[in-house]
Design a protein around this motif. Structure first.
Motif, short mmCIF file in Angstrom:
data_model
loop_
_atom_site.label_atom_id
_atom_site.label_comp_id
_atom_site.label_asym_id
_atom_site.label_seq_id
_atom_site.Cartn_x
_atom_site.Cartn_y
_atom_site.Cartn_z
N ALA A 85 36.80 48.13 33.26
CA ALA A 85 36.96 46.82 33.91
C ALA A 85 36.05 46.70 35.13
CB ALA A 85 38.42 46.60 34.31
N ALA A 86 35.94 47.77 35.91
CA ALA A 86 35.07 47.73 37.09
C ALA A 86 33.61 47.56 36.67
CB ALA A 86 35.25 49.00 37.92
N ALA A 87 33.20 48.27 35.62
CA ALA A 87 31.82 48.17 35.14
C ALA A 87 31.52 46.76 34.62
CB ALA A 87 31.55 49.20 34.05
N GLU A 88 32.51 46.12 34.01
CA GLU A 88 32.34 44.77 33.47
C GLU A 88 32.61 43.70 34.52
OE1 GLU A 88 31.20 43.87 30.45
OE2 GLU A 88 30.88 45.98 30.02
N GLY A 89 33.21 44.09 35.64
CA GLY A 89 33.52 43.13 36.70
C GLY A 89 34.66 42.19 36.33
N VAL A 90 35.64 42.69 35.57
CA VAL A 90 36.78 41.88 35.16
C VAL A 90 38.09 42.54 35.59
CG1 VAL A 90 35.55 40.90 33.17
CG2 VAL A 90 36.94 42.95 32.87
N ALA A 132 56.40 36.19 30.39
CA ALA A 132 56.80 37.46 31.02
C ALA A 132 56.05 37.62 32.34
CB ALA A 132 56.49 38.61 30.09
N PRO A 133 56.64 38.33 33.29
CA PRO A 133 55.93 38.60 34.55
C PRO A 133 54.63 39.36 34.27
CG PRO A 133 58.23 39.27 34.70
CD PRO A 133 57.97 38.92 33.27
N THR A 134 53.60 38.98 34.96
CA THR A 134 52.29 39.59 34.76
C THR A 134 51.95 40.49 35.94
OG1 THR A 134 51.57 37.62 33.57
CG2 THR A 134 49.85 39.08 34.34
N MET A 135 51.35 41.62 35.64
CA MET A 135 50.78 42.48 36.68
C MET A 135 49.27 42.46 36.50
SD MET A 135 53.43 45.69 36.90
CE MET A 135 53.00 46.16 38.58
N ILE A 136 48.56 42.67 37.59
CA ILE A 136 47.10 42.56 37.56
C ILE A 136 46.48 43.65 38.42
CG2 ILE A 136 47.04 40.91 39.48
CD1 ILE A 136 44.80 39.42 37.94
N TRP A 137 45.32 44.09 38.03
CA TRP A 137 44.48 44.98 38.83
C TRP A 137 43.10 44.34 38.86
CZ3 TRP A 137 39.87 47.43 37.72
CH2 TRP A 137 39.42 48.34 38.68
N LYS A 138 42.54 44.23 40.04
CA LYS A 138 41.19 43.66 40.17
C LYS A 138 40.24 44.73 40.70
CE LYS A 138 42.38 38.82 40.70
NZ LYS A 138 42.23 37.63 41.50
N PRO A 139 39.05 44.79 40.12
CA PRO A 139 38.08 45.78 40.61
C PRO A 139 37.63 45.45 42.02
CG PRO A 139 37.06 44.34 38.98
CD PRO A 139 38.51 43.97 39.04
N PRO A 140 37.25 46.48 42.77
CA PRO A 140 36.74 46.21 44.12
C PRO A 140 35.53 45.32 44.06
CG PRO A 140 36.99 48.59 43.70
CD PRO A 140 37.23 47.89 42.42
N VAL A 141 35.38 44.46 45.06
CA VAL A 141 34.22 43.57 45.14
C VAL A 141 33.03 44.41 45.55
CG1 VAL A 141 33.26 41.56 46.28
CG2 VAL A 141 35.70 41.64 45.76
N LYS A 142 31.93 44.24 44.81
CA LYS A 142 30.71 45.02 45.10
C LYS A 142 29.88 44.34 46.13
CE LYS A 142 30.58 47.08 40.54
NZ LYS A 142 29.85 47.28 39.34
#
Length: 142
Positions: A85-90, A132-142
Motif C-alpha cells: 500500500a505504501a509503495a502504491e500510495g493507497v 460494518a464499521p471500517t478501519m483504515i491505515w494510511k501510508p505516511p505522506v512522502k
C-alpha cells in the motif's frame, strides 16, 4: 467497479491479473498478484481475499489456520500489505469480523498495526461502509 462485484467476478471466473488488465483495472491486477504471492508465501493462511475499494487496498478476509494462530503469521501478512500500500500510495481498508468472543482481540491486533476506526473527525468518507464499521491505515505522506 464495486469491491463486491470484483469479488464476484474473481470467484466466478477465477480472475487472474491478466483478466483485470484486459478490463483496464491495473490496480486490481496488482492486488490479484499480491494475493497470489501471499497465498504461496504463507501456506498457514486458511483464507485471504483482497480487493480494490475506491482506490484503496481492501482486505475482505484474512484467516490463519487454527494451528498457526498466535505465531505472528497475521502480523507478517499485514506488514506485507502495508509495504504494498505504501509503495502504491493507497490506504488499506477493512471491516473486521471476529470469531465469537474475539472482537476486542481483533480490533486490538489491527490497532497495534496502525489501523484506526474510520469515523468522526478523522473519517475519510470515501472508505466508509454502511454495513460494518471500517478501519483504515494510511501510508505516511512522502
Amino acid at each position: 467497479m464495486t469491491s463486491r462485484s470484483a469479488r464476484l467476478i474473481s470467484k466466478l471466473t477465477e480472475a487472474t491479473p491478466e483478466y483485470w488488465r484486459s478490463q483496464g483495472d491495473e490496480m486490481m491486477a496488482k492486488i490479484a498478484e499480491l494475493e497470489a504471492t501471499l497465498e504461496k508465501e504463507y501456506p498457514e493462511l486458511q483464507e485471504l481475499r483482497l480487493d480494490n475499494r475506491n482506490d484503496a487496498l481492501g482486505v475482505a478476509m484474512i484467516r490463519v489456520k487454527p494451528e498457526f494462530r498466535n505465531q505472528g503469521v497475521g502480523s507478517r501478512v499485514i506488514r506485507r500489505l502495508k509495504q504494498f500500500a505504501a509503495a502504491e500510495g493507497v490506504p488499506i481498508t477493512l471491516s473486521p469480523e471476529a470469531d465469537r468472543g474475539h472482537k476486542d482481540d481483533l480490533h486490538r491486533f489491527y490497532r497495534s498495526h496502525g489501523f484506526y476506526r474510520n469515523f468522526g473527525r478523522r473519517a475519510d468518507y470515501r472508505y466508509t461502509s454502511t454495513f460494518a464499521p471500517t478501519m483504515i491505515w494510511k501510508p505516511p505522506v512522502k
